[in-house]
Design an enzyme around this catalytic site. Structure first.
Site, PDB file in Angstrom:
ATOM      1  N   GLY A 203       0.821  -1.297   0.080  1.00 23.28           N
ATOM      2  CA  GLY A 203       0.004  -0.105  -0.060  1.00 23.28           C
ATOM      3  C   GLY A 203       0.794   1.249   0.079  1.00 23.28           C
ATOM      4  O   GLY A 203       2.206   1.125  -0.229  1.00 23.28           O
ATOM      5  N   ASN A 204       0.361   2.194   0.413  1.00 25.21           N
ATOM      6  CA  ASN A 204       0.953   3.698   0.331  1.00 25.21           C
ATOM      7  C   ASN A 204       0.394   4.314   1.501  1.00 25.21           C
ATOM      8  O   ASN A 204      -0.771   4.052   2.218  1.00 25.21           O
ATOM      9  CB  ASN A 204       0.967   4.423  -0.934  1.00 25.21           C
ATOM     10  CG  ASN A 204      -0.401   4.677  -1.504  1.00 25.21           C
ATOM     11  OD1 ASN A 204      -0.961   5.550  -0.875  1.00 25.21           O
ATOM     12  ND2 ASN A 204      -0.900   3.844  -2.474  1.00 25.21           N
ATOM     13  N   ARG A 205       0.878   5.503   1.795  1.00 20.10           N
ATOM     14  CA  ARG A 205       0.634   6.475   2.802  1.00 20.10           C
ATOM     15  C   ARG A 205      -0.458   7.588   2.568  1.00 20.10           C
ATOM     16  O   ARG A 205      -0.761   8.368   3.387  1.00 20.10           O
ATOM     17  CB  ARG A 205       1.840   7.263   3.352  1.00 20.10           C
ATOM     18  CG  ARG A 205       2.884   6.265   3.986  1.00 20.10           C
ATOM     19  CD  ARG A 205       4.346   7.127   4.264  1.00 20.10           C
ATOM     20  NE  ARG A 205       3.828   8.231   4.837  1.00 20.10           N
ATOM     21  CZ  ARG A 205       4.565   9.349   4.883  1.00 20.10           C
ATOM     22  NH1 ARG A 205       5.954   9.419   4.189  1.00 20.10           N
ATOM     23  NH2 ARG A 205       4.394  10.310   5.707  1.00 20.10           N
ATOM     24  N   SER A 206      -1.107   7.490   1.493  1.00 17.56           N
ATOM     25  CA  SER A 206      -2.267   8.409   1.206  1.00 17.56           C
ATOM     26  C   SER A 206      -3.522   8.244   2.050  1.00 17.56           C
ATOM     27  O   SER A 206      -3.720   7.281   2.321  1.00 17.56           O
ATOM     28  CB  SER A 206      -2.494   8.080  -0.405  1.00 17.56           C
ATOM     29  OG  SER A 206      -3.694   9.173  -0.520  1.00 17.56           O
ATOM     30  N   ALA A 270      -3.635   7.900  -4.815  1.00  9.87           N
ATOM     31  CA  ALA A 270      -2.390   7.319  -4.980  1.00  9.87           C
ATOM     32  C   ALA A 270      -2.838   5.722  -5.401  1.00  9.87           C
ATOM     33  O   ALA A 270      -3.155   4.916  -4.683  1.00  9.87           O
ATOM     34  CB  ALA A 270      -1.523   7.305  -3.763  1.00  9.87           C
TER      35      ALA A 270
END
Ligand code: CTP
Length: 396
Positions: A203-206, A270
């Protein structure tokens, strides 16, 4: 301002809305319908607002209230707006004080509908809502959740705090025109998660904060908004239709579907460029030996698809780009590669972009223009994006 209350069970929630409005310094005249008084009595409204309460046009006639209230208001909020009130407003009836006030008001008007799902979805109600929106009324989409009885569905009154926020945003626009009125916009928000097994993901930090700011501000400018939210833990923006997704492929399906009828699509999410080639059905176990590398495959680039296969001529497509270095050069190259109309380029750093309340950006366009947006709130950046989108929409 005027707070109109029509006859639905959610009328009791308007008491909390009224408190929020008066406590923030607004002078509020409550105008209930007769049916609303079956749910919450006139003394409650009078005590909470500190102002007289009448439903008809025959009280204090010498003050001509059926004309004066609408003329003198900075904002009229109707919460809850029932199917019947919406129908009467759409046909221009003036058979009580609230509908007369709606006919004389020249200020922004905000409706927060609440009714059973069947009533909301009925073509008659949908036609009436379209009519009101076309005339400049900001009609929030009802929320999804528990209704009067044990049933659930779309039709729930948005939370009073959310209606309050929408009212504040409309007031903050003041006399500025609702330049997205009658427009349908799609905003993707959050960050996709690509599962490795039932419990793990890439995943990502958005956080979705910038996407939700875009949704909120578009509603305040009169747009009908669909948000495609990937793993966002924030409360739904009041008045938007929210479609929840997890992976990039789910996001693609939902965005392309919503984009078909949209005037503008803003890809603030994102999106993972790659996903694990294999998604294990059972939780991956640790082994004594070194683990195998994770094989990845490409995800489709949704922004490229949106830019290339426009749903219709004149649709405005906006991308976001988070860059850590050579920000403008990378941004220009990305704008060309993605084929979009605007690219909002963020420099990723402290107090910017991911999971922060603030943001700064440069917005690039294919004509060579660059609009600098200094560090400020994500709502402020969102408004600049909509300024540029509205300008492009009106140019076509
Ligand atoms: N985007 C998309 N589909 C993808 C990847 C990105 O639609 N598979 C969109 C994002 O929503 C964003 C824009 O493309 O609006 C740019 O995303 P970004 O991650 O900065 O660009 P990438 O093309 O992934 O380039 P890179 O990661 O190499 O910088």
């Amino acid at each position: 301002m005027v707070l109109g209350v029509s006859g639905g069970i959610a009328a009791y929630k308007a008491c909390e809305l009224l408190r929020l409005l008066t406590e923030s310094g607004h002078s509020v005249r409550v105008v209930p319908t007769d049916s609303a008084l079956k749910f919450v009595g006139a003394p409650t409204w009078a005590a909470l607002s500190g102002q007289p309460v009448t439903t008809d046009v025959w009280t204090d006639v010498e003050q001509v209230p059926h004309v004066r209230l609408g003329q003198e208001s900075d904002l009229v909020v109707v919460a809850p707006a029932t199917a019947d009130l919406i129908a009467r407003a759409a046909t221009g009836r003036a058979d009580d004080l609230l509908t007369a006030t709606l006919l004389t008001a020249r200020c922004p008007v905000l409706f927060a509908p609440a009714m059973h799902t069947e009533m909301w979805e009925h073509p008659a109600t949908q036609d009436n809502v379209r009519t009101l929106r076309a005339r400049g009324v900001v009609v929030l989409d009802p929320a999804v959740g528990r209704l009067t009885g044990a049933d659930t569905g779309r039709g729930r009154l948005p939370e009073p705090a959310d209606i309050f926020a929408a009212a504040q945003a409309l007031l903050a626009r003041g006399a500025q025109p609702l330049d997205l009125l009658g427009r349908h916009v799609v905003v993707s928000a959050g960050g996709t998660r690509e599962p490795l097994d039932p419990v793990r993901f890439l995943g990502n930090r958005s956080s979705g904060k910038q996407g939700y700011a875009l949704a909120r501000t578009a509603i305040a400018r009169g747009a009908e908004v669909t948000v495609v939210a990937a793993n966002v833990a924030l409360p739904d923006p009041a008045g938007a239709k929210v479609v929840r997704v997890g992976t990039a492929e789910e996001l693609r399906t939902a965005v392309l579907d919503a984009a078909r009828g949209a005037d503008a699509v803003v890809m603030a999410a994102a999106v993972a460029d790659f996903r694990p080639a294999v998604r294990a059905d059972a939780k991956l176990k640790k082994t004594d030996s070194d683990p195998e590398p994770i094989a990845l495959v490409r995800n489709p680039d949704i922004l490229v698809e949106l830019g290339r296969d426009r749903a219709h001529a004149g649709q405005v497509v906006v991308g976001f780009a988070a860059e850590t270095n050579d920000v403008l050069a990378n941004g220009r190259a990305k704008l060309a590669a993605k084929g979009c109309d605007l690219l909002v380029v963020n420099e990723v750093g402290e107090r910017r972009a991911f999971d922060t309340p603030d943001n700064a950006a440069t917005i690039l366009d294919p004509e060579g223009g660059a609009t600098e947006v200094p560090l400020g709130s994500k709502d402020a950046l969102a408004h600049v994006v909509w300024d540029l989108v509205a300008a492009r929409l009106s140019a076509t």
